[in-house]
Design a protein around this motif. Structure first.
Motif, PDB file in Angstrom:
ATOM      1  N   ARG A  10       0.823  -1.203   0.000  1.00  0.00           N
ATOM      2  CA  ARG A  10       0.000   0.000   0.000  1.00  0.00           C
ATOM      3  C   ARG A  10       0.858   1.254   0.000  1.00  0.00           C
ATOM      4  N   THR A  11       0.265   2.342  -0.506  1.00  0.00           N
ATOM      5  CA  THR A  11       0.853   3.673  -0.369  1.00  0.00           C
ATOM      6  C   THR A  11       0.218   4.325   0.846  1.00  0.00           C
TER       7      THR A  11
ATOM      8  N   ASP B  44      -5.128   0.655  -4.582  1.00  0.00           N
ATOM      9  CA  ASP B  44      -3.858   1.337  -4.856  1.00  0.00           C
ATOM     10  C   ASP B  44      -3.212   0.789  -6.118  1.00  0.00           C
TER      11      ASP B  44
END
Length: 906
Positions: free
Chosen positions: A155-156, A469
């Motif tokens: 994930r960001t 994402d």
């Protein structure tokens, strides 16, 4: 020299011109810099001044005081590579250091840096710290304040930091927890454990309580049957400080609603984060493949404060369409979005795509349902391989490394790669190259095996955010043609005993586990792809039939076939009995070339059962080299030494996969895909790859270029002695040619020579002949006779398939009497080869010299001459001294292995 100032302080015309020109240039540069700063999507990248240490309170601290001081670190990077760079651990790939490095994955680590905030970050209305990849359980602190706890490497993570920044000396600190130590108490507390992947042989976690499938991090870090166990951690992607006053462009999707030869209807979907409400202008610029730039759409919009979504319709007349490799060109369009207020540009971003229509066809028929891809109306037979991570430590994978391997895939006539689910979502570089090379990508979500705790709603929610994402990041790439939920989890539960064992232990919990699986892979990820993927299909699991009761069946969906090589380890001719709709995994192992083995093991350390060699043989369902030796012996007999073992393993792998791939191609249209396992390597060692970690081709990759050629002959002899001859044409046009059959002795004596004209329909495979051994041999000796089938067509390379009537170890091989002549040719060299008698599996090698050959792993008929191109920085004299030729008869009979006769260059 310039003239002096004129009277009264006036400048000379020449100097005045230079000053004015300098001012103009300066103003232009300043304006360009201002615009770039306003538009820069990256912001301020925090990649300098990092250091790391073993966290003082970590359980590993007492045993490893050498890692306690603050040491220089590289970000993006990993703790393993930082330790290696500081000379605190040996090279993780050389020799056999793996067991001694498992403490790293059990330790907690701390990274820190100091940075001065850019002026824009202090004065702007909004500033975010963006962490593009934290592996995995991370606590982030800024100036002593805790910002974030992350739990997903894929994930960001975005955190607001306006008002928290100093002009000078901001301290960013990140604590990275051991995923094993973090998860093990929870897993051990479970009354019934979920099945994991590969248990650790090193004791760093209990075999009955594996943690890998509970962590959202690359699964292969925990070890796989082609790579080591290095449970690394780190800041594996960029850390970026982004600042803005009015708005930020979060994403630009180029959704393709209709694409055909007449027109393409696109919608540019902009996600905008506005600081305040207001009226803004949007302009979308299009740069066509030829370089022409034009205004594609513009719109004035009223945005509210916060998140906004704006759609700009775009129509392209007579688009230049994107095609897979072998079916046309790969033109790419670039779009740039400017968002402004009045004359001022506030933000800018760009995206690139190729215009194409992609469909996954699942048509019912008498035997089940089809499974194939249609691109721009063309049914594509998928030819290619599975790709795995390109290194154990992703941050050190370079674009040059990716280009070398992906270009090699395209050069071998591949048109699809399956990006496997036990690694990581590949970089933009990977997908940019796939776009440019016409390599379709089957993209797994990152679930590589073992059962996931999808019954946990928080786990599913985390995965859904990860999926959004990644789909948003990658959806503009024309190469992506499928999103797949996972690798082998469904068949593991249904057929490998995972589900049965759990049901016997706790039926209620087993049902909860399965229903969680169905929710995540049958509904949640499917919904994400439907909402975000721009029309690309979703597939629940590979192999599978999209959650129908029966999975891994020839009737429908995709198959993995491992009863050859895996258990029960059938002979390779068993491949001919399995005819799937789409074969997405099958494979045979081989060692890489001698030079690659020499890179991690000294010659004295090389042997079938020596410690270093066994450390680089990761097949875990049995003794890898014993399994490999079984297949080598079945066809070729006992190798004389380890060098022979390397050579014979490659010949076995290449010929076995060729048999399977040609069978799949000959079974078109029932079968519409053949992706062997695997394309590349994660480190240097034995594996199923056709290209090793250094980018060197094994024999299989040279064979793949031939058996994946658009027009090919498939002459396939089964275990009962029946040879089926099929003609394959992947071209969209009909092909005329000649099919030739020669029956010959190995000394070149011709017993039979037949030619007949053939017509190959477009996009087809058709059986041309069926022979029993007696039909081909007559009274000839099967131990000294071969059948040679050749297909000659205009504009296509010659396609040849040789049929043998005995195992290679039982053939009466004559001395091939290979001759070679190496000479200069243009900016490289030409290597002319000739075989006096039949020569099978000829391998050309230059030892430790860097040399790239246009072809290798050749079979030469008696008296046949071939010319190869050689590229090398070495001199002609050095190449001649290093040149070695090896053929099957040399190895099997024990004759000299370095036959090379040279004629002087004129």
């Amino acid at each position: 020299m310039d003239q002096p100032l004129l009277e009264g302080g006036a400048m000379s015309p020449r100097r005045l011109f230079r000053v004015l020109l300098g001012l103009c240039v300066g103003l232009c540069l300043a304006l360009a810099t201002q615009l770039a700063a306003a538009a820069a999507p990256d912001g301020f990248i925090i990649d300098q001044g990092w250091s790391f240490r073993l966290l003082p309170e970590s359980a590993q601290a007492a045993a490893h005081p050498e890692a306690a001081p603050w040491l220089p670190a590289t970000v993006p990077g990993t703790v393993h590579t930082d330790l290696f760079a500081n000379k605190l651990v040996p090279d993780p790939y050389m020799g056999a250091p793996e067991a001694g490095l498992q403490w790293i994955g059990l330790a907690d680590w701390e990274y820190r840096t100091r940075f001065d905030a850019p002026r824009a970050a202090l004065s702007s209305a909004r500033s975010d710290l963006v962490f593009e990849g934290l592996d995995t359980f991370a606590e982030v602190w800024l100036n002593g304040e805790k910002l974030l706890e992350s739990d997903n490497a894929f994930r960001t993570w975005r955190v607001k930091v306006e008002g928290r920044l100093r002009a000078h000396g901001n301290e960013l600190r990140i604590v990275l927890r051991s995923p094993i130590a973090k998860l093990l108490p929870r897993v051990q507390a479970m009354p019934h454990k979920l099945a994991g992947n590969y248990p650790s042989p090193y004791g760093d976690e209990p075999k009955e309580a594996m943690t890998g499938n509970f962590a959202r991090k690359p699964g292969y870090h925990y070890g796989w049957d082609w790579g080591p166990r290095y449970v690394t951690t780190g800041i594996w992607k960029r850390v970026v400080l982004q600042s803005w006053d009015a708005l930020r462009i979060g994403d630009l999707q180029l959704r393709q609603d209709r694409v055909d030869a007449a027109r393409a209807d696109l919608v540019a979907v902009a996600s905008l984060d506005a600081v305040r409400a207001g009226t803004f202008s949007l302009r979308l610029w299009q740069t066509a493949p030829g370089g022409k730039r034009s205004l594609a759409a513009q719109q004035r919009v009223i945005l509210r404060a916060g998140a906004n979504r704006v759609e700009l319709p775009v129509r392209v007349a007579h688009p230049q369409r994107w095609f897979p490799n072998g079916y046309g060109a790969q033109p790419l369009y670039r779009y740039e979005l400017d968002v402004g207020e009045g004359e001022r540009i506030l933000a800018r971003t760009g995206a690139r795509t190729g215009l194409r229509k992609v469909e996954l066809r699942r048509d019912p028929d008498a035997r089940g349902r089809s499974f194939y891809f249609v691109v721009n109306g063309i049914p594509i037979f998928a030819k290619g391989a599975n790709s795995i991570p390109f290194d154990m430590f992703q941050p050190r994978v370079s674009k040059a490394q990716l280009r070398r391997v992906l270009q090699s895939a395209a050069d071998a006539n591949m048109n699809m790669l399956r990006s496997w689910g036990g690694g990581y979502y590949e970089s933009e570089d990977f997908f940019d190259l796939a776009d440019e090379l016409g390599l379709m990508v089957w993209q797994d979500f990152m679930f590589g095996g073992g059962m996931q705790p999808a019954y946990d709603a928080a786990f599913r929610a985390n995965v859904v955010l990860e999926a959004r994402d990644q789909v948003r990041r990658l959806r503009n790439h024309p190469s992506i043609v499928l999103w797949c939920g996972n690798n082998e989890e469904e068949i593991a539960w249904k057929y490998w005993g995972h589900g049965k064992t759990m049901k016997a232990a706790d039926a209620a919990f087993a049902d909860r586990v399965w229903q969680g699986y169905v929710q995540l892979f049958g509904a949640d990820l499917r919904q994400v792809v439907a909402e975000e993927g721009g029309g690309i299909a979703y597939w629940a699991s590979s192999p599978g039939d999209d959650l129908l009761d029966v999975a891994n069946t020839p009737a429908g969906g995709d198959m993995h076939y491992w009863e050859v090589w895996g258990n029960p380890a059938h002979p390779v001719t068993k491949y001919l009995e399995i005819t799937p709709r789409f074969m997405s995994e099958y494979g045979l192992q081989a060692w890489p070339v001698q030079r690659t083995v020499d890179a991690f093991a000294a010659r004295g350390e090389q042997g079938v059962a020596t410690p270093v060699i066994e450390a680089h043989q990761k097949f875990m369902a049995g003794k890898g080299n014993e399994r490999l030796m079984k297949y080598v012996k079945e066809e070729f007999g006992e190798p004389g030494d380890f060098a022979d073992f390397i050579y014979l393993s490659q010949a076995m792998q290449a010929e076995g996969i060729e048999l399977a791939a040609l069978h799949h191609r000959a079974s078109r249209p029932f079968t519409m895909g053949s992706l062997y396992w695997q394309l590349n390597d994660v480190w240097p060692g034995a594996s199923w790859s056709s290209i090793d970690w250094f980018g060197r081709w094994k024999a299989l990759h040279f064979h793949a270029r031939r058996f994946y050629a658009p027009v090919a002959v498939a002459a396939l002899r089964d275990a009962a002695g029946k040879t089926t001859v099929s003609l394959v044409n992947d071209r969209t046009r009909a092909v005329q040619g000649e099919l030739r059959l020669r029956i010959m002795r190995l000394d070149g004596t011709l017993l039979r020579d037949e030619r007949k004209p053939v017509a190959l329909a477009p996009l087809s495979a058709a059986q041309a002949a069926l022979y029993a051994d007696a039909d081909l041999l007559g009274q000839a000796d099967p131990a000294s006779t071969v059948a040679v089938f050749e297909l000659r067509t205009k504009g296509e390379p010659l396609s040849r398939k040789v049929v043998y009537f005995k195992a290679a170890k039982d053939i009466a091989w004559p001395a091939a009497a290979l001759e070679a002549r190496l000479s200069r040719a243009g900016d490289g060299y030409a290597l002319a080869l000739r075989a006096e008698q039949f020569a099978r599996a000829v391998w050309v090698d230059f030892g430790d010299i860097d040399a790239v050959l246009s072809d290798n792993a050749l079979t030469l008929l008696p008296g046949e001459r071939v010319s190869l191109r050689v590229r090398s920085p070495a001199s002609l004299a050095d190449l001649r001294r290093a040149l070695r030729l090896r053929s099957l008869e040399n190895v099997i009979t024990g004759r000299a292995k370095t036959t090379a006769a040279f004629t002087k260059t004129r």
